[in-house]
Design an enzyme around this catalytic site. Structure first.
Site: not given
Ligand code: XLS
Ligand code: CA
Ligand code: CA
Length: 438
Positions: A101, A104, A232, A268, A271, A296, A307, A339
């Protein structure tokens, strides 16, 4: 010469290059299954899996949670030192890609000019280290969810001024992406959603989000970004209801707004769990729509409704994911990004290596088994057989759009008695175990 990058200082001094030593090795700091040069169906493991390390969890997060302060103390003090530590880590571990990001890697600032200036300098710092190591940018993104100004969202904020402020970060992140040769650009809408419909005009917000994404796409293409824009999905956390709930929702949204040519999805695993789906379900929905962009690979915890961003260790889950990925011909310009974060009480710097080694070995096993299953074709034959009745006669005519509802009724009327056909799930699951433990 060391076969890894070292800046002014070595940040992981006890650890050298992580090598493949095979499953009988008792070296904890070696791969047991991930052999980057091993060829699987004509392609190296490295090219199949396209692993990436995430900047935020590995070099920014400090183990803090809502109930306690950080437990992990990082020795790097500024942008340059952090980048040195990150690229030392990437090159020792051997993940060919990384993701970040804006804030970061680069220092945030309230003044836009200062923020942009910091980001430009950071981009140079990153580019230098990319060139020194050969590590590439899988994707970057703008963090438009942490700062208090984004408490009501970014592109879906009811206040236009905040939306415009978010645009400055997305623009700067696209500028950085093009300089760094990023292969994708991600949007994760952590605060794009609502906490109550009593104060929310959902239709307006969704139209704004689509308009914002279209502007980002236009700008990206204008400055030469050739990769995929990725959305995402995540159903909740931090927002009660996030608009990008799951793959099916996001694909519908992209199609409704004419964005499906430039946008794909970043799935992900964690998620998927939060959305009440399996990892392979989310991948399959994208794959079938031709919109699987990247992954991810971090998992959640089946007992927790949040999460947890854990490193993947479940080979069965990874195997089912790899079966979808191989079935659509691989990850394309996407990759497998960790991630993921080490647990709050994993406080040694080598824990970060063990975590990634485990994740990479898990997917290496999954790749080999998935490849074998697909090459053997036994499961595919079984699946094809299940749908055999659509390959000839009236079933085929139905698929070809040559039947009416009345035709179906007439066919059924004259058909012979129907016998039951078993789905054979238990047998198939046994076969999966045979492949896994053969
Ligand atoms: C948060 C997300 C985030 C994205 C990028 O839950 O996984 O980290 O991957 O912003
Ligand atoms: Ca992610
Ligand atoms: Ca996540």
């Amino acid at each position: 010469m060391a076969d890894y990058y070292r800046g002014n200082k070595e940040y992981f001094p006890g650890v050298g290059k992580i090598k493949f030593e095979g499953k009988d090795s008792d070296n904890d700091l070696a791969f047991k299954f991930y052999d980057e040069n091993k060829i699987i169906s004509g392609k190296t493991m490295k090219k199949h899996l396209r692993f990436a390390t995430a900047y935020w969890h590995s070099f920014c997060a400090d183990g803090s949670d809502p109930f306690g302060n950080g437990t992990i103390r990082h020795p790097w003090k500024n942008t340059e030192e952090k980048a040195d530590a990150a690229f030392e880590f990437f090159s020792k571990l051997g993940t060919p890609y990384y993701c970040f990001h804006d804030i970061d890697a680069s220092e945030d600032a309230d003044s836009i000019a200062e923020y942009e200036d910091n980001y430009k300098k950071t981009t140079e710092i990153l580019l230098e280290r990319q060139n020194a190591t050969g590590v590439k940018l899988l994707w970057n993104t703008a963090n438009v969810f942490s700062h208090p100004r984004y408490m009501n969202g970014a592109s879906t904020n009811p206040d236009f001024r905040i939306l415009a402020r978010a645009a400055t970060q997305v623009k700067a992140s696209l500028d950085a992406n093009v300089i760094l040769g990023g292969e994708n650009y991600v949007f994760w809408g952590g605060r794009e959603g609502y906490s109550t419909l009593l104060n929310t005009n959902m239709k307006k917000e969704l139209n704004h989000m689509a308009q914002f994404l279209a502007l980002a796409r236009d700008y990206g293409r204008k400055i030469g970004f050739k990769g995929s824009f990725l959305i995402e999905p995540k159903p909740m956390e931090p927002t009660k209801h996030q608009y990008d709930v799951d793959s099916a929702t996001v694909i519908g949204f992209l199609k409704e707004h004419g964005l499906d040519k430039d946008f794909k999805l970043n799935i992900e695993a964690n998620h998927a769990t939060l959305a009440g789906h399996s990892f392979d379900h989310e991948l399959r929905v994208c794959a079938d729509a031709g919109m699987l962009g990247s992954v991810d690979a971090n998992r959640g915890d089946p007992q927790n409704g949040w999460d947890t961003d854990q490193f993947p260790t479940d080979v069965y889950d990874a195997l089912k994911a790899m079966m979808v990925i191989l079935d659509v011909g691989g990850l394309g310009t996407g990759g497998l990004n960790f991630d993921a974060k080490v647990r709050r009480n994993s406080t040694d710097s080598d824990d970060l290596f063990y975590a990634h080694i485990g994740g990479m070995d898990t997917f290496a096993c999954a790749l080999e088994i998935a490849d074998k299953i697909i090459r053997d074709g036994k499961l595919k034959t079984r699946m094809d057989k299940r749908y055999e009745s659509f390959t000839f006669g009236k079933g085929l005519e139905f698929e070809q759009g040559k039947m009416t509802l009345e035709n179906l009724r007439d066919y059924a009327l004259h058909d012979s008695p129907i016998s039951q056909v078993s789905g054979k799930q238990e047998l198939i699951e046994n076969i999966m175990n045979q492949y896994m433990f053969a």
